[in-house]
Design a protein around this motif. Structure first.
Motif, PDB file in Angstrom:
ATOM      1  N   MET A   1     -23.901  19.314 -49.249  1.00 54.66           N
ATOM      2  CA  MET A   1     -24.107  17.906 -49.540  1.00 54.66           C
ATOM      3  C   MET A   1     -22.805  17.147 -49.307  1.00 54.66           C
ATOM      4  N   ARG A   2     -22.887  16.005 -48.701  1.00 54.52           N
ATOM      5  CA  ARG A   2     -21.705  15.200 -48.397  1.00 54.52           C
ATOM      6  C   ARG A   2     -21.322  14.359 -49.595  1.00 54.52           C
ATOM      7  N   GLY A   3     -20.019  14.170 -49.728  1.00 55.71           N
ATOM      8  CA  GLY A   3     -19.513  13.306 -50.781  1.00 55.71           C
ATOM      9  C   GLY A   3     -19.719  11.852 -50.395  1.00 55.71           C
ATOM     10  N   PRO A   4     -19.510  10.917 -51.327  1.00 56.23           N
ATOM     11  CA  PRO A   4     -19.762   9.497 -51.041  1.00 56.23           C
ATOM     12  C   PRO A   4     -18.821   8.907 -49.993  1.00 56.23           C
ATOM     13  N   ASN A   5     -17.662   9.511 -49.784  1.00 58.98           N
ATOM     14  CA  ASN A   5     -16.702   8.963 -48.811  1.00 58.98           C
ATOM     15  C   ASN A   5     -16.728   9.686 -47.475  1.00 58.98           C
ATOM     16  N   GLU A   6     -17.553  10.717 -47.345  1.00 62.96           N
ATOM     17  CA  GLU A   6     -17.611  11.454 -46.090  1.00 62.96           C
ATOM     18  C   GLU A   6     -18.489  10.715 -45.090  1.00 62.96           C
ATOM     19  N   VAL A   8     -20.683  10.537 -41.586  1.00 64.35           N
ATOM     20  CA  VAL A   8     -21.468  11.359 -40.674  1.00 64.35           C
ATOM     21  C   VAL A   8     -21.008  11.022 -39.261  1.00 64.35           C
ATOM     22  N   PRO A   9     -20.643  12.028 -38.460  1.00 67.66           N
ATOM     23  CA  PRO A   9     -20.184  11.716 -37.113  1.00 67.66           C
ATOM     24  C   PRO A   9     -21.302  11.167 -36.224  1.00 67.66           C
ATOM     25  N   VAL A  30     -22.017  19.474 -32.408  1.00 65.34           N
ATOM     26  CA  VAL A  30     -21.459  19.100 -33.709  1.00 65.34           C
ATOM     27  C   VAL A  30     -20.274  19.969 -34.094  1.00 65.34           C
ATOM     28  N   ASP A  31     -20.325  21.240 -33.773  1.00 65.72           N
ATOM     29  CA  ASP A  31     -19.344  22.181 -34.289  1.00 65.72           C
ATOM     30  C   ASP A  31     -18.397  22.753 -33.234  1.00 65.72           C
ATOM     31  N   PRO A  66     -15.874  16.853 -33.957  1.00 66.64           N
ATOM     32  CA  PRO A  66     -14.724  17.421 -34.660  1.00 66.64           C
ATOM     33  C   PRO A  66     -13.534  16.447 -34.748  1.00 66.64           C
ATOM     34  N   VAL A  67     -13.304  15.663 -33.705  1.00 72.17           N
ATOM     35  CA  VAL A  67     -12.212  14.684 -33.726  1.00 72.17           C
ATOM     36  C   VAL A  67     -12.568  13.522 -34.655  1.00 72.17           C
TER      37      VAL A  67
END
Length: 72
Positions: A1-6, A8-9, A30-31, A66-67
């Motif tokens: 689960m992503r945090g609130p500040n992360e 999504v690319p 993605v990876d 990734p960048v």
């Protein structure tokens, strides 16, 4: 689960051929970084410019995921 500040690319980038100028919209991995891409019009085999990790960072409208994640 992503945090609130992360963030999504962004996964789509327009890659522009330096030889013929053809623009193709592609989904980026993605990876991993994509090291080789062949132009769909003229067949040019594109590789990253010195200092770039992949073809999307060199020829794309958006850098690779990734960048994007590293810069966030």
């Amino acid at each position: 689960m992503r945090g609130p500040n992360e963030q999504v690319p962004i996964l789509e980038s327009e890659i522009i051929c330096p030889r013929c100028g053809f623009i193709a919209t592609e989904v980026m991995p993605v990876d991993a970084c994509q090291y080789v891409y062949n132009c769909k019009r003229c067949g040019l085999e594109m590789k990253p410019r010195p200092g770039d990790c992949c073809v999307f960072c060199s020829y794309g409208s958006i850098p690779c995921p990734p960048v994007q994640i590293a810069e966030a």
